[in-house]
Design a protein around this motif. Structure first.
Motif, PDB file in Angstrom:
ATOM      1  N   ILE A 143     -16.938 -12.181  15.121  1.00 17.12           N
ATOM      2  CA  ILE A 143     -17.102 -13.622  14.911  1.00 17.12           C
ATOM      3  C   ILE A 143     -17.145 -14.356  16.243  1.00 17.12           C
ATOM      4  O   ILE A 143     -17.946 -15.272  16.441  1.00 17.12           O
ATOM      5  CB  ILE A 143     -15.972 -14.153  14.006  1.00 17.12           C
ATOM      6  N   ARG A 144     -16.299 -13.958  17.171  1.00 20.01           N
ATOM      7  CA  ARG A 144     -16.317 -14.565  18.511  1.00 20.01           C
ATOM      8  C   ARG A 144     -17.670 -14.348  19.189  1.00 20.01           C
ATOM      9  O   ARG A 144     -18.220 -15.272  19.801  1.00 20.01           O
ATOM     10  CB  ARG A 144     -15.201 -13.965  19.365  1.00 20.01           C
ATOM     11  N   MET A 145     -18.198 -13.138  19.054  1.00 25.00           N
ATOM     12  CA  MET A 145     -19.479 -12.830  19.681  1.00 25.00           C
ATOM     13  C   MET A 145     -20.615 -13.625  19.031  1.00 25.00           C
ATOM     14  O   MET A 145     -21.509 -14.124  19.720  1.00 25.00           O
ATOM     15  CB  MET A 145     -19.743 -11.330  19.601  1.00 25.00           C
ATOM     16  N   LEU A 146     -20.562 -13.765  17.708  1.00 28.03           N
ATOM     17  CA  LEU A 146     -21.571 -14.566  17.005  1.00 28.03           C
ATOM     18  C   LEU A 146     -21.524 -16.024  17.453  1.00 28.03           C
ATOM     19  O   LEU A 146     -22.563 -16.672  17.619  1.00 28.03           O
ATOM     20  CB  LEU A 146     -21.348 -14.494  15.494  1.00 28.03           C
ATOM     21  N   LYS A 147     -20.310 -16.541  17.655  1.00 27.46           N
ATOM     22  CA  LYS A 147     -20.177 -17.928  18.117  1.00 27.46           C
ATOM     23  C   LYS A 147     -20.811 -18.094  19.490  1.00 27.46           C
ATOM     24  O   LYS A 147     -21.535 -19.067  19.740  1.00 27.46           O
ATOM     25  CB  LYS A 147     -18.705 -18.330  18.164  1.00 27.46           C
ATOM     26  N   LEU A 148     -20.537 -17.165  20.376  1.00 30.44           N
ATOM     27  CA  LEU A 148     -21.141 -17.215  21.713  1.00 30.44           C
ATOM     28  C   LEU A 148     -22.669 -17.154  21.626  1.00 30.44           C
ATOM     29  O   LEU A 148     -23.374 -17.914  22.298  1.00 30.44           O
ATOM     30  CB  LEU A 148     -20.621 -16.073  22.574  1.00 30.44           C
ATOM     31  N   LYS A 151     -24.271 -20.316  20.603  1.00 35.06           N
ATOM     32  CA  LYS A 151     -24.260 -21.314  21.672  1.00 35.06           C
ATOM     33  C   LYS A 151     -25.177 -20.924  22.833  1.00 35.06           C
ATOM     34  O   LYS A 151     -25.089 -21.503  23.921  1.00 35.06           O
ATOM     35  CB  LYS A 151     -22.837 -21.518  22.184  1.00 35.06           C
ATOM     36  N   GLY A 152     -26.061 -19.958  22.601  1.00 32.00           N
ATOM     37  CA  GLY A 152     -27.082 -19.642  23.592  1.00 32.00           C
ATOM     38  C   GLY A 152     -26.729 -18.561  24.585  1.00 32.00           C
ATOM     39  O   GLY A 152     -27.374 -18.442  25.630  1.00 32.00           O
ATOM     40  N   TYR A 153     -25.715 -17.759  24.273  1.00 32.82           N
ATOM     41  CA  TYR A 153     -25.329 -16.682  25.182  1.00 32.82           C
ATOM     42  C   TYR A 153     -25.936 -15.349  24.728  1.00 32.82           C
ATOM     43  O   TYR A 153     -26.034 -15.072  23.530  1.00 32.82           O
ATOM     44  CB  TYR A 153     -23.808 -16.533  25.235  1.00 32.82           C
ATOM     45  N   ASP A 154     -26.340 -14.546  25.693  1.00 34.26           N
ATOM     46  CA  ASP A 154     -26.718 -13.157  25.460  1.00 34.26           C
ATOM     47  C   ASP A 154     -25.433 -12.347  25.573  1.00 34.26           C
ATOM     48  O   ASP A 154     -24.800 -12.324  26.634  1.00 34.26           O
ATOM     49  CB  ASP A 154     -27.747 -12.716  26.505  1.00 34.26           C
ATOM     50  N   VAL A 155     -25.025 -11.681  24.481  1.00 34.07           N
ATOM     51  CA  VAL A 155     -23.687 -11.101  24.400  1.00 34.07           C
ATOM     52  C   VAL A 155     -23.750  -9.581  24.252  1.00 34.07           C
ATOM     53  O   VAL A 155     -24.587  -9.050  23.527  1.00 34.07           O
ATOM     54  CB  VAL A 155     -22.908 -11.704  23.204  1.00 34.07           C
ATOM     55  N   LYS A 173     -18.960  -9.427  27.185  1.00 29.74           N
ATOM     56  CA  LYS A 173     -19.680 -10.067  28.297  1.00 29.74           C
ATOM     57  C   LYS A 173     -20.746 -10.992  27.726  1.00 29.74           C
ATOM     58  O   LYS A 173     -21.495 -10.608  26.815  1.00 29.74           O
ATOM     59  CB  LYS A 173     -20.330  -9.003  29.186  1.00 29.74           C
ATOM     60  N   ALA A 174     -20.816 -12.203  28.229  1.00 27.77           N
ATOM     61  CA  ALA A 174     -21.786 -13.177  27.729  1.00 27.77           C
ATOM     62  C   ALA A 174     -22.442 -13.909  28.894  1.00 27.77           C
ATOM     63  O   ALA A 174     -21.764 -14.319  29.838  1.00 27.77           O
ATOM     64  CB  ALA A 174     -21.101 -14.186  26.808  1.00 27.77           C
ATOM     65  N   ILE A 175     -23.763 -14.051  28.822  1.00 29.63           N
ATOM     66  CA  ILE A 175     -24.537 -14.749  29.854  1.00 29.63           C
ATOM     67  C   ILE A 175     -25.346 -15.852  29.185  1.00 29.63           C
ATOM     68  O   ILE A 175     -26.064 -15.605  28.210  1.00 29.63           O
ATOM     69  CB  ILE A 175     -25.479 -13.774  30.592  1.00 29.63           C
TER      70      ILE A 175
END
Length: 206
Positions: A143-148, A151-155, A173-175
């Protein structure tokens, strides 16, 4: 920005690597709720001559709208083993500030353990507490990764060390690559609805 920095081992290593090895100038800021570890981090920085490092005793849950948040726009937000919802506070801060990169190692997934509900999952995990606990840990980080991603992050998520060293060994890791991702945003809110959860990352990221 090192959120829930503790004694700031990670920041000190990164600072050495950037300044000494890569010759890249950087400024580090560490935040932690414990005044004791903040004082220890300050002493270590002074002993090492790292004038580019600052440490503040701060409750991450009260960071939003504070002077510290208004005046700082970090390129990178890191968080190593911030317990339970403190990880959500760190990720939420990164999302609010639109940090370019995020590196996070979650720890102690407790928040959703009692609220996670789904008929299929309930059937699989009933009477097997350890399986429900492990599923909850995976779901929390998914869920945390989906939220990132919304919001426009490559995770991405990897094991950063052997499970023999610590079972809490998943690194997220998120960019930041775009402003937002509508497809992932829909998937995120559908997931919350399907599992009847309202995670802290939702509170701290908006």
């Amino acid at each position: 920005m090192d959120c829930a920095c503790g004694k700031s081992y990670l920041s000190f290593v990164l600072n050495y690597w950037l300044w000494q090895e890569k010759r890249i100038k950087a400024k580090f800021i560490g935040l932690d709720i414990s005044e004791k570890v903040i004082e220890e981090s300050k002493k270590t920085a002074e002993k090492l001559g790292y004038s580019n490092m600052e440490f503040f005793q701060k409750d991450l849950s009260l960071l939003e709208n504070s002077e510290l948040e208004k005046n700082i726009n970090p390129d990178i937000v890191i968080s190593l083993h911030a317990c339970d919802t403190a990880t959500d506070m760190a990720l939420g801060y990164a999302i609010r500030k639109k940090a370019k990169s995020v590196i996070c190692v979650p720890c102690c997934h407790k928040e959703m353990l009692g609220s996670l509900k789904n008929p299929d999952i309930d059937t699989l995990t009933q009477n097997h507490g350890i399986m429900r606990e492990r599923f909850n840990s995976i779901m929390t980080d998914c869920i945390r990764m989906l939220k990132l991603e919304s919001k426009g992050y490559d995770v991405s998520c990897v094991e950063y060390c052997s499970p023999l060293d610590t079972p809490k060994n998943l690194l997220i890791k998120a960019i930041k690559v775009r402003e937002r991702n509508p497809e992932k945003e829909k998937a995120y809110y559908d997931t919350l609805k399907n599992f009847h959860v309202s995670p802290s990352i939702e509170i701290y990221s908006d």
